[in-house]
Scaffold this motif. Structure first.
Motif, mmCIF file in Angstrom:
data_model
loop_
_atom_site.group_PDB
_atom_site.id
_atom_site.type_symbol
_atom_site.label_atom_id
_atom_site.label_comp_id
_atom_site.label_asym_id
_atom_site.label_seq_id
_atom_site.Cartn_x
_atom_site.Cartn_y
_atom_site.Cartn_z
ATOM 1 N N GLY A 185 0.791 -1.225 0.000
ATOM 2 C CA GLY A 185 0.000 0.000 0.000
ATOM 3 C C GLY A 185 0.819 1.268 0.000
ATOM 4 O O GLY A 185 0.504 2.226 -0.715
ATOM 5 N N ARG A 186 1.887 1.282 0.788
ATOM 6 C CA ARG A 186 2.654 2.528 0.863
ATOM 7 C C ARG A 186 3.457 2.786 -0.412
ATOM 8 O O ARG A 186 3.550 3.915 -0.874
ATOM 9 N N GLU A 187 4.004 1.718 -0.991
ATOM 10 C CA GLU A 187 4.735 1.906 -2.260
ATOM 11 C C GLU A 187 3.779 2.419 -3.333
ATOM 12 O O GLU A 187 4.123 3.279 -4.143
ATOM 13 N N GLU A 211 14.266 -3.040 11.718
ATOM 14 C CA GLU A 211 13.614 -3.872 10.699
ATOM 15 C C GLU A 211 12.725 -3.022 9.784
ATOM 16 O O GLU A 211 12.690 -3.219 8.579
ATOM 17 N N CYS A 212 12.016 -2.066 10.378
ATOM 18 C CA CYS A 212 11.165 -1.201 9.554
ATOM 19 C C CYS A 212 12.019 -0.365 8.617
ATOM 20 O O CYS A 212 11.634 -0.103 7.482
ATOM 21 N N LYS A 213 13.190 0.029 9.104
ATOM 22 C CA LYS A 213 14.049 0.864 8.267
ATOM 23 C C LYS A 213 14.464 0.092 7.013
ATOM 24 O O LYS A 213 14.310 0.583 5.886
ATOM 25 N N SER A 214 14.970 -1.130 7.198
ATOM 26 C CA SER A 214 15.431 -1.857 6.004
ATOM 27 C C SER A 214 14.253 -2.232 5.126
ATOM 28 O O SER A 214 14.340 -2.202 3.895
ATOM 29 N N CYS A 215 13.147 -2.564 5.777
ATOM 30 C CA CYS A 215 11.953 -2.919 4.997
ATOM 31 C C CYS A 215 11.527 -1.733 4.137
ATOM 32 O O CYS A 215 11.265 -1.875 2.945
ATOM 33 N N LEU A 216 11.500 -0.552 4.756
ATOM 34 C CA LEU A 216 11.034 0.624 4.005
ATOM 35 C C LEU A 216 12.021 1.044 2.928
ATOM 36 O O LEU A 216 11.616 1.482 1.854
ATOM 37 N N GLU A 217 13.313 0.904 3.231
ATOM 38 C CA GLU A 217 14.311 1.229 2.196
ATOM 39 C C GLU A 217 14.030 0.410 0.945
ATOM 40 O O GLU A 217 13.982 0.926 -0.171
ATOM 41 N N ALA A 218 13.839 -0.892 1.159
ATOM 42 C CA ALA A 218 13.592 -1.772 0.015
ATOM 43 C C ALA A 218 12.319 -1.356 -0.712
ATOM 44 O O ALA A 218 12.264 -1.299 -1.938
ATOM 45 N N ARG A 219 11.297 -1.031 0.064
ATOM 46 C CA ARG A 219 10.014 -0.673 -0.542
ATOM 47 C C ARG A 219 10.118 0.619 -1.361
ATOM 48 O O ARG A 219 9.537 0.737 -2.428
ATOM 49 N N ILE A 220 10.852 1.584 -0.818
ATOM 50 C CA ILE A 220 10.970 2.872 -1.510
ATOM 51 C C ILE A 220 11.758 2.705 -2.807
ATOM 52 O O ILE A 220 11.401 3.250 -3.849
ATOM 53 N N PRO A 236 0.036 -2.737 10.811
ATOM 54 C CA PRO A 236 1.269 -3.497 10.567
ATOM 55 C C PRO A 236 2.402 -3.113 11.523
ATOM 56 O O PRO A 236 2.272 -2.152 12.276
ATOM 57 N N CYS A 237 3.481 -3.865 11.469
ATOM 58 C CA CYS A 237 4.724 -3.571 12.206
ATOM 59 C C CYS A 237 4.550 -3.622 13.721
ATOM 60 O O CYS A 237 5.176 -2.852 14.451
ATOM 61 N N LEU A 238 3.709 -4.527 14.217
ATOM 62 C CA LEU A 238 3.526 -4.569 15.674
ATOM 63 C C LEU A 238 4.743 -5.149 16.374
ATOM 64 O O LEU A 238 5.019 -4.816 17.521
ATOM 65 N N ASP A 239 5.474 -6.021 15.683
ATOM 66 C CA ASP A 239 6.614 -6.660 16.336
ATOM 67 C C ASP A 239 7.956 -6.232 15.763
ATOM 68 O O ASP A 239 8.987 -6.706 16.200
ATOM 69 N N GLU A 240 7.930 -5.379 14.755
ATOM 70 C CA GLU A 240 9.185 -5.031 14.097
ATOM 71 C C GLU A 240 9.881 -3.882 14.811
ATOM 72 O O GLU A 240 9.297 -2.830 15.018
ATOM 73 N N GLU A 241 11.123 -4.108 15.195
ATOM 74 C CA GLU A 241 11.922 -3.045 15.786
ATOM 75 C C GLU A 241 12.226 -1.999 14.709
ATOM 76 O O GLU A 241 12.152 -2.289 13.518
HETATM 77 FE FE1 FES Z 1 7.711 -2.044 9.511
HETATM 78 FE FE2 FES Z 1 7.920 -3.003 6.929
HETATM 79 S S1 FES Z 1 8.208 -4.061 8.853
HETATM 80 S S2 FES Z 1 7.645 -0.968 7.632
#
Ligand code: FES
Ligand code: 5AD
Ligand code: SF4
Length: 361
Positions: free
Chosen positions: A289-291, A329-338, A321-326
């Motif tokens: 959704g965010r991408e 993890e969100c940073k690398s996930c978002l980098e990839a998504r962007i 989303p992201c209830l358990d992600e430190e």
């Molecule tokens: Fe938090 Fe993807 S796991 S943004």
């Protein structure tokens, strides 16, 4: 017969009818809308996407909005307030990782202790980071005096969603009392503007009783208010809220998502140099959704920096989303998504709304 979308794009000023036509597009015309929004974004703002580290400071709230999971009347959640050290730790993470900007969000509280606490946190953040972290606040309706105190302590951006710009609909979604009055919200937005903040607002999309005509009015409301930033996302029902009883009358999630994408795209075409967030609620419905929002005009994303132990208690809506992600993890996930969306991250850049810079020149 609809006016061809290309004709609409040539206009400098979209009318309500134009906006409704765009919200109703399908097939090729829908794709043209998304392409146009993408082109506007890349020609006016380039490829940069800005991170705002989100700190969900506290879930105490004195209000009872009918749609929101952390409303005062919901006793299911345990109420928390982050400690100063936890806030400063999150700020440090943002600083080290060159996020350049954070958002402090919380349920609405207006007691003296809360106001002073925010003020002192702002000063400490400013001191610790040498003013290098820009702070956005999202702490609800406050008096002009409070807005001014926080501004003087170092906050320069404020997000306060109007939620819906139609006063009649606003009344249906909130308790009918002064605390929840529509005019109070408008007054608060006017105070923020007067105080000198970069002002952001936004709406939920796909609420019960909401029509496409209401959504077109929402976009016109943003233009009239001349906002600097916008955050919009689909409404997602929450079992512990009064609006849950209308769940069977809602648009399917897929359609709420689709309308949200179109709202982002149309707003980008209408207000070309403002900041628009790719909101978390969009990812709740669609894993990408965010991408998708970035690809149709959004240019801001808010990685969550709230300590994981509190996240279960800050559920404004279900399936967040992201209830358990430190944070990492969100940073690398978002980098990839962007990168997948073909954009770059503006590390170390404040990413102020160009609209704000232009209007205050
Ligand atoms: Fe938090 Fe993807 S796991 S943004
Ligand atoms: N679905 C989607 N967004 C919601 N918000 C509150 N409740 C919901 C919900 N059920 C949004 C409101 C508020 C922001 C912090 O979260 O727009 O301004
Ligand atoms: Fe409180 Fe904001 Fe939720 Fe309303 S939307 S109940 S003010 S946290």
């Amino acid at each position: 017969m609809l006016e061809p979308v290309e004709k609409i794009f040539e206009k400098k000023y979209l009318t309500k009818e134009d906006i409704i036509n765009l919200l109703n597009t399908s097939g090729k015309e829908r794709l043209s809308l998304f392409q146009k929004a993408k082109d506007v974004k890349s020609s006016i703002l380039g490829k940069k996407v800005y991170f705002r580290g989100l700190i969900e400071y506290s879930n105490y709230c004195k209000k009872n909005c009918y749609y929101c999971g952390i409303r005062a009347g919901n006793s299911r959640y345990s109420r928390y307030r982050m400690t100063d050290d936890e806030v400063l730790e999150a700020v440090k993470y943002a600083y080290i990782n060159e996020y350049a900007s954070i958002v402090i969000q919380s349920g609405e509280q207006t007691n003296k202790a809360f106001i002073s606490k925010i003020e002192s946190l702002l000063r400490r953040i400013h001191q610790r980071t040498g003013g290098n972290i820009h702070v956005t606040l999202s702490l609800g309706e406050q008096t002009e005096e409070t807005y001014l105190r926080w501004f003087d302590a170092g906050a320069h951006r404020y997000l306060l969603r109007i939620e819906v710009s139609n006063p009649g609909l606003y009344l249906k979604l909130h308790p009918n009392n002064q605390l929840h009055g529509y005019n109070r919200r408008l007054d608060a937005l006017a105070s923020l503007r007067k105080t000198g903040y970069q002002v952001g607002t936004g709406v939920m999309i796909g609420l019960p009783f909401q029509t496409v005509s209401d959504l077109a009015d929402d976009l016109i409301f943003f233009r009239q208010l001349d906002i600097d930033m916008a955050g919009m996302g689909p409404y997602i029902e929450h079992v512990d809220t009064p609006l849950y009883k209308y769940r069977d009358e809602l648009l399917p999630l897929k359609n709420r998502f689709e309308l949200s994408l179109k709202m982002v795209a149309i707003l980008r075409i209408m207000m070309q140099n403002i900041n628009i967030a790719a909101t978390t609620a969009m990812q709740t419905i669609d894993p990408q959704g965010r991408e998708k929002a970035l690809m149709v005009g959004a240019n801001v994303i808010m990685p969550n920096l709230t300590p994981v132990k509190y996240r279960q208690d800050y559920l404004l809506y279900e399936n967040k989303p992201c209830l358990d992600e430190e944070a990492e993890e969100c940073k690398s996930c978002l980098e990839a998504r962007i990168h997948m969306a073909g954009d770059e991250i503006g590390y170390g850049e404040w990413g102020d709304s160009k609209h704000y810079s232009n209007r205050t020149l």
